[in-house]
Enzyme design. Structure first.
Site, PDB file in Angstrom:
ATOM      1  N   GLY A   1      16.920   2.440   7.487  1.00 41.82           N
ATOM      2  CA  GLY A   1      15.713   1.860   8.262  1.00 41.82           C
ATOM      3  C   GLY A   1      15.475   0.612   7.926  1.00 41.82           C
TER       4      GLY A   1
ATOM      5  CE  LYS B   1      -3.751  -2.267   2.102  1.00 44.31           C
ATOM      6  NZ  LYS B   1      -4.954  -2.185   3.498  1.00 44.31           N
TER       7      LYS B   1
ATOM      8  CE  LYS C   1      11.344   4.972   3.024  1.00 44.46           C
ATOM      9  NZ  LYS C   1      12.310   5.460   4.158  1.00 44.46           N
TER      10      LYS C   1
ATOM     11  CB  SER D   1      12.607  12.183  -0.920  1.00 40.22           C
ATOM     12  OG  SER D   1      12.523  10.733  -0.685  1.00 40.22           O
TER      13      SER D   1
ATOM     14  CG  ASN E   1       5.250   5.177  -5.268  1.00 36.84           C
ATOM     15  OD1 ASN E   1       4.006   4.613  -5.912  1.00 36.84           O
ATOM     16  ND2 ASN E   1       5.128   5.169  -4.276  1.00 36.84           N
TER      17      ASN E   1
ATOM     18  CD  GLU F   1      25.746   3.849  -0.361  1.00 38.35           C
ATOM     19  OE1 GLU F   1      26.763   3.544  -0.329  1.00 38.35           O
ATOM     20  OE2 GLU F   1      25.137   4.642   0.701  1.00 38.35           O
TER      21      GLU F   1
END
Lengths: 329, 329
Positions: free
Chosen positions: B188, B54, B59, B84, B317, B210
């Protein structure tokens, strides 16, 4: 509507046989839900994501069932088909898994990504003109030369039985579904889905989604006989075929309605799939969502109580350039 | 590597508590596999598709855990964050579910689609400049004015505990996994994933992916302390943050290596996700696949026996225009 199993090309036992046969090879595709799309549509939607199937479309189910139904003697000479793309790739992949040759007649206007899939899976490509007649003639010639078995993209009991396994999975994953919306072209997918779903739950509604620019199935339902069109005009390259003699009786008897949408509705549905579901779908794959969002569906009192809607997202093979060019218009 | 649960911000019990707390709200995301991508990478890959979560990213797990951890008194004044984009949208959505306000500080350069998500979920947007310092100052001001609770995007036990639920799910869905590749930014996600995975299976390897243009975590590992950068330069807009005091010890001790990739590798991985997996991923979401396909991973003898690799596809996204413009270069 009760299913009379004598009348049609497939039945619950052929679906269950197909499922047992293909389960070692296929992906059990996820059913996705989105509260955002539920809010937009005003219904609860269950997306059966066959775009994640091997080969990028539901076609692998039928192809796999057909190929692994062949006895060793038949299989040895390989298979032939003509297809705008997804059936071709699926058959090439299934043939590769069985270790037999696949001769694929592809029209020159097929999407590049679908042709690449056929190549990736080692299919032997033979080009034809775009017209169905040219495809069939070239396929006939290849058949004569190779002695291979023709696996028609949809007018085939083995294919219909394979596609119907979608309903067995979907109704297990989301048993609350009261309606299934399915893209319609030659009718292999919807015949399998309708026969299997109504065998399990006769009350379930089956709605076809068809492009206005290739609305032969809607015309056929209205006329009570198979209608073909001199030409088709739609972005949904997978939905340009016409019904066959095995699929027509199912569409005539078991498909509750055909909802036609125009290309701009298909494109908007593609955008929603991309932006909200995060799923890459081809135009033919997005048409089910387009149908559910269309005014002709929303405003039809007959479908007012279709509240738990399964949508078969049939395929995901879209050239990025086509996606982009259609979305930015 | 054994996990000493006294040392870190989260532990198996906090992950299990988080899982019980958020399970009614989150999607249990599917794990996808692709024989084509296995062949390309030479390993067996398991894609944990948090792009289908969702809000379009992992996140939501942490945000949901944080919001539903608040007591009623705390919750009443709402929450604040700066982000962001994906954490912002996730927090707005979780706050909406709990029926409390979410004040979201967003840098002016955030991707449009992420801002739209915040709006869609009813977040109260306050704009800041792009720099982390500006975001933090604006957030501080909002905190003072509203009395709301700050939910930091990553340097927070509740957030880390929520993100770690990915490992609980993934290792249940694909217990054969011997390695997990995770995007790294503020840390996180990787802190949660590493702590939870190594609590279950201490032998599992955790590799961070990264961008070269924001390689502060790789520099930090090399220096043995948190390094920040004066500026970052990468297409992966979600991977520009720096490690925090809660995430650094986990990265220092439990992340086995950091693989850096350049933007062209990220873009190629996005294309493969789109064309083969049929999944829309954002650059930050594709970086795990980019790392697995990179020469520095393939040629490193230390990772020769990483054969069953979980890849966290962290988010989906992406503005279509950004996708298109990056892929056609």
């Amino acid at each position: 509507m009760e299913v009379n199993k004598q009348k049609y090309a497939a039945d619950l036992s052929s679906f269950k046989e197909a499922q047992a046969r293909i389960n070692p090879f296929i992906h059990k595709t996820p059913v996705m839900t989105s509260e955002s799309l539920n809010a937009i549509s005003g219904r609860k939607l269950f997306f059966k994501c066959e775009c994640f199937q091997k080969g990028g479309a539901f076609k692998f189910r039928g192809a796999c069932n057909a190929i692994f139904s062949l006895d060793d003697h038949q299989a040895a000479k390989g298979v032939v088909t003509h297809s705008s793309g997804n059936h071709a790739a699926a058959l090439a992949l299934a043939a590769k898994l069985r270790g037999i040759p696949a001769h694929i007649v592809i029209p020159k206007n097929a999407p590049q990504c679908k042709v690449q899939n056929v190549m990736r899976y080692g299919g032997n490509i033979i080009w034809s003109e775009a017209a169905v007649q040219s495809r069939e003639e070239v396929a006939k010639k290849v058949l004569q030369e190779t002695g291979a078995v023709l696996i028609h993209p949809y007018n085939d009991r083995r294919i219909i039985s394979g596609q119907g396994t979608i309903s067995l999975e979907l109704l297990e994953q989301a048993p609350e579904i009261d309606t299934i919306v399915v893209p319609i072209s030659g009718g292999g997918l919807i015949s399998g889905v309708a026969l299997a779903a109504k065998s399990i739950n006769p009350a379930i509604r089956i709605l076809a989604a068809e492009p206005k620019g290739a609305n032969d199935a809607a015309q056929s339902k209205a006329a009570g006989k198979i209608i073909t069109l001199p030409e088709t005009n739609t972005i949904a390259d997978g939905l340009r075929a016409f019904l066959g003699e095995l699929t027509w009786p199912v569409v005539r008897d078991l498909v509750d309605d055909i909802i036609t949408v125009d290309d701009s509705e298909i494109i908007e549905a593609m955008r929603l799939c991309y932006e909200i579901l995060k799923v890459a779908v081809e135009p033919s794959g997005a048409i089910g969502l387009a149908a559910v969002l269309s005014d002709s569906f929303r405003n039809n009192p007959a479908w007012k109580d279709c509240n738990q809607i399964g949508i078969v997202v049939s395929g995901g093979n879209v050239d990025l350039e086509v996606l982009w060019n259609s979305l930015r218009k």
